[in-house]
Design an enzyme around this catalytic site. Sequence first.
Site, short mmCIF file in Angstrom:
data_model
loop_
_atom_site.label_atom_id
_atom_site.label_comp_id
_atom_site.label_asym_id
_atom_site.label_seq_id
_atom_site.Cartn_x
_atom_site.Cartn_y
_atom_site.Cartn_z
N GLU A 1 -16.97 9.55 5.82
CA GLU A 1 -16.96 8.62 6.02
C GLU A 1 -15.62 7.66 4.73
OE1 GLU A 1 -19.83 5.11 5.74
OE2 GLU A 1 -20.73 5.95 4.46
N ASP B 1 0.69 -0.91 -0.09
CA ASP B 1 -0.03 -0.32 -0.27
C ASP B 1 0.97 1.16 0.03
OD1 ASP B 1 -2.53 1.52 -0.22
OD2 ASP B 1 -3.21 0.44 1.01
#
Length: 718
Positions: free
Chosen positions: A456, A245
């Site tokens: 979110e 990542d």
Amino acid sequence: MEKYQDESLSFEERAKDLVSKMTLEEKVYQTLHGAPEIERLGVKSYNYWNEALHGVARAGVATVFPQAIGLAGTFDEDFIEEVADCISTEGRAKYNIQQKYGDTDIYKGLTFWSPNVNIFRDPRWGRGHETFGEDPYLTSRLGVRFVNGIQGHDKKYLKAAACAKHFAVHSGPEDERHSFNAISTKQDMRETYLPAFKACVKEADVEVVMGAYNRTNDEPCCGSKTLLSDILRGEWGFKGHVTSDCWAIKDFHEFHMVTNTPEESVALAMNNGCDLNCGNINGKLLKAVEQGLITEETITKSVERLFVTRMKLGMFDSKDKVSFNDIPYEVVDCKEHQELNLLAAKKSICLLKNDNILPLDISKIKTIGVVGPNANNRRSLVGNYEGTASEYITILEGIKEYVGDDVRVMYSEGCHICRDRISGLAYDNDRTAEAKAVAEVSDVIIACFGLDPSLEGEEGDQGNEFASGDKPNIDFPGIQADVLKALYESGKPVILVNLSGSALSFAWAEKHLPAIIQGWYPGAQGGRAMAQILFGKANPEGKLPVTFYKTSEELPDFKDYSMKGRTYRYMENEALYPFGYGKSYTDYELSDVSADNTDITPDGNITITAALSNTGDYDGAETVQVYVKCMKDDAPNYQLKGLKKLSLKSGEKATVNITLTPDSFALYNEDGVKILNSGAYKVYVGTSLPDARSIELTGKKPVCINMTYSGPDTEISE
């Protein structure tokens, strides 16, 4: 002609030859996500970082489908592959034109870092809307078909390369992800967190796997021997490449504190099988070789894997040999793709409550009030990791378009999505009076509340108001609940349309409002789809891929990765709206349910047969769901093990066959070994969960078939 240019040889042979001609420094810099050109070898620069979660992202115009959690709500494997195929078609079309004009920037490649097959174990996690929900079986099935759609079915070339992420045991907290240590038992690892990754690798031959930021059981995921070497490559035989990542490898020494230097970090990652560095720290591999922390041979192996992927994508072959090179730019966001997008939105929307108010009869309505912060909010259409649509239809716009001049549509934002006022200099509740005024003059109110990606999402996303993207609870934020109650107090019928990527608590709304719709982040055509649902041109068919809980208080500690008390498989409390639930405007009847055998064996399959009839007045689609419950005391509640979506016209009947394998009945023990346990099993066949709450909501009880395994406890080979 060099050996690597010989198209008759295997990609592995060609990649090995090409990499053998590179210097160590050249090899090292090919392990960065922004890999530079090597002109003397005919290697163009290439940026591996691209996104396609629900459409080609961050690179201009593309079809913006419903967010992944909404696509999961379709419960439709075939349809998921159709959507993913459309995404990769547009990805190829954009790549072809970008190559023509020399654009090799970020988000311009064919390595799409999607799907996200992490398990949405807790509704407070900000990135849960990127996933296919809380269930490992559903996530596996949809993940496999998404990968198939992205990568295509050409015998030689990949249409695009898909990436299963984030490996593994990754679902918050976002604000601690660079230092967090997710502790999981072997049983939970195998039963919950790993199955979708395994399916993507072993069934779909996913080309790329991305490691997670966090540690899992003390090992940083992007340098985990257990995850990357032992399980991914060892057990599952993964042949593709692994990427970190973004900037995750520097976390090893900066936040996880498992290494002392950048050189140790890059060596740890690559020695355990992480081939590509999203970031720039892999340049330290040169010093790591000097320090004896890693061998050039190991680096060579990683670079070979990377070039095999690029060769599979046809980047080193004659253009006329790769049919995908002929996909024209005109397909991007074309009419057919927009129609598919509209269908996706309609298929994903979940009807949770309907006291015979829906669909609305337009002939009996003079004025509709559309109220709420998500009524005209484009952000709540698209979620995160999104592209740019050529057209966005909000809920307000969709309703206006649908009713035309026949019905007056009144609008009020009602409130800010999370603050107590909209205008900075105003008193709080500065749109409440307006919302009440709209309610007063309306015959029916469409209340559009919920969340959007400012509330979110991912740690670091611009605009996150709460906890770096995570939610502090599952309540409506700000003063939304107060405004919703004010609308209810008007005495007019209120239909709640909730747009969010996760479960919120609708306990008050369930008691007081006549209808509730969960729309997720429904994509650029979402408002048009919602209008068609509201007025009955489309029939809702979505099912919940996550549990909707009653309160925040019943949730386990967010940082606890034990599955105890989590999701429908392990929760002890009754759900407000259970996993797998969703209503329709028509009625379905399940009949003639049977099994061709009720004796389970370690090496034989069992076929479940059922007939489904549409006995109502509307055409529609329904999902037959099969759940298995092992009757051991410590077994999960029941687990989804089969599903099939059927589209049926009013009065139509169809038969479905669903196969259960020995794997469907086996459970992992505390040592992470899959065991077919001797004893009794229950197989439930229906259109929802077999729990009491689902039966109460649907008025239907799934058919239960008793089965038995009479042999000794037997290990099921992986």
